[in-house]
Design a protein around this motif. Structure first.
Motif: not given
Length: 320
Positions: A265-290
């Motif tokens: 809900d926070y992704t747009d052209e003027e925002a940087r959206v970041i998910m900090f989490a353990p490497a092993s918890s990265r999903p197989a697919t992700m929104d390219e804007n995150i």
């Protein structure tokens, strides 16, 4: 005898006679919670973990129902097989806990407690029961307990992770504690807690992740309070003309996926959206804007920075 470990003591200097002589290598790590009822101070003083679940002098799960039967069964397993335990006695010591060892082959102590005093203790084999002794007040609360050996008293300042509600198992009086395993084993060995990202509480990790943003981006600055400012993001800031929205977690893939969905809900052209989490918890697919940033890399980067190293040392109790 409880050993109190000061915040700035170098743990490796603890003499070997203060450590457990029991082979704890294969023992599980468990959590025991004592928050209500009588006798909690007596349990702390006598270094025991206990379950009430009805004032019946029995350690037989068949004498209980549902969750009571499950927890009495767990207590029997712990007594029989042994365990490393972290025990909280919140109603009398909110900022302290006991860490110790339950030796394999321990007995169950059936405690009769009246007005916070242990009037009588009867030892039985796990799964056994006794008759209610004559001459004791019927108002006694009857606890089923196990003696803890080689106890160490730790405080919230010394081991913040062990006091984090996100790390402590919820609800249960006694249960496995995988989230506290590294810290509990280090304490029993007389060692410092692991100097890695896993030793940080969720709140501490949020601080470290924001420090990471400052280190890698000179233009980053905070624009709102860190941690829980909104229900969906933990870090709110800005970098140049862009807003920065970030979530932080030590959780697994399922938890990360839920958080990423909200971050959408926070992704747009003027925002940087970041998910900090353990490497092993990265999903197989992700929104390219995150942007997914592993917390292990965050820790390493912050640790390479002079002020970052100082921050981590303070958070992990390494200052002397």
């Amino acid at each position: 005898m409880k050993l109190s470990i000061g915040l700035f003591v170098i743990w490796n200097s603890i003499s070997k006679d203060m450590l457990s002589e029991i082979d704890t290598t294969s023992l599980p790590t468990i959590f025991a919670r004592h928050k209500l009822g009588s006798g909690v101070q007596s349990l702390w003083d006598s270094e025991q973990i206990a379950i009430n679940w009805g004032d019946t002098p029995s350690a037989n799960p068949d004498d209980y129902q549902d969750r009571g039967a499950t927890e009495i069964g767990k207590l029997n397993d712990v007594a029989s097989g042994g365990a490393i335990v972290g025990a909280a006695y919140r109603s009398v010591h909110k900022n302290k806990m006991l860490v110790g060892v339950i030796p394999p082959g321990s007995e169950i102590n059936i405690l009769f407690i009246h007005e916070d005093d242990i009037l009588r203790s009867e030892s039985v084999e796990p799964g056994s029961s006794i008759e209610y002794p004559e001459g004791l007040p019927k108002e006694c609360t009857v606890h089923k307990a196990v003696q803890v050996k080689d106890c160490v008293t730790v405080t919230r300042q010394e081991q913040p992770l062990l006091f984090d509600n996100g790390v402590r198992p919820p609800f249960w009086s006694i249960c496995d504690w995988d989230g506290g395993e590294d810290q509990l084993r280090a304490i029993i060995r007389g060692e410092l807690p692991p100097y890695d990202v896993g030793s940080l509480t969720t709140d501490q990790l949020e601080i470290v992740c924001e420090e990471y943003l400052r280190i890698v981006d000179d233009s980053y600055h905070r624009t709102a309070g860190i941690g829980g400012t909104t229900s969906d993001v933990d870090i709110i800031g800005a970098s140049g003309d862009d807003l920065v929205w970030a979530q932080v977690t030590q959780g697994g893939t399922e938890k990360v996926e839920r958080k990423i969905e909200k971050l959408g809900d926070y992704t747009d052209e003027e925002a940087r959206v970041i998910m900090f989490a353990p490497a092993s918890s990265r999903p197989a697919t992700m929104d390219e804007n995150i942007t997914f940033i592993p917390v292990e890399g965050v820790f390493e980067t912050v640790n390479l920075n002079e002020t970052g190293t100082l921050l981590l040392s303070r958070l992990l109790g390494r200052m002397d």
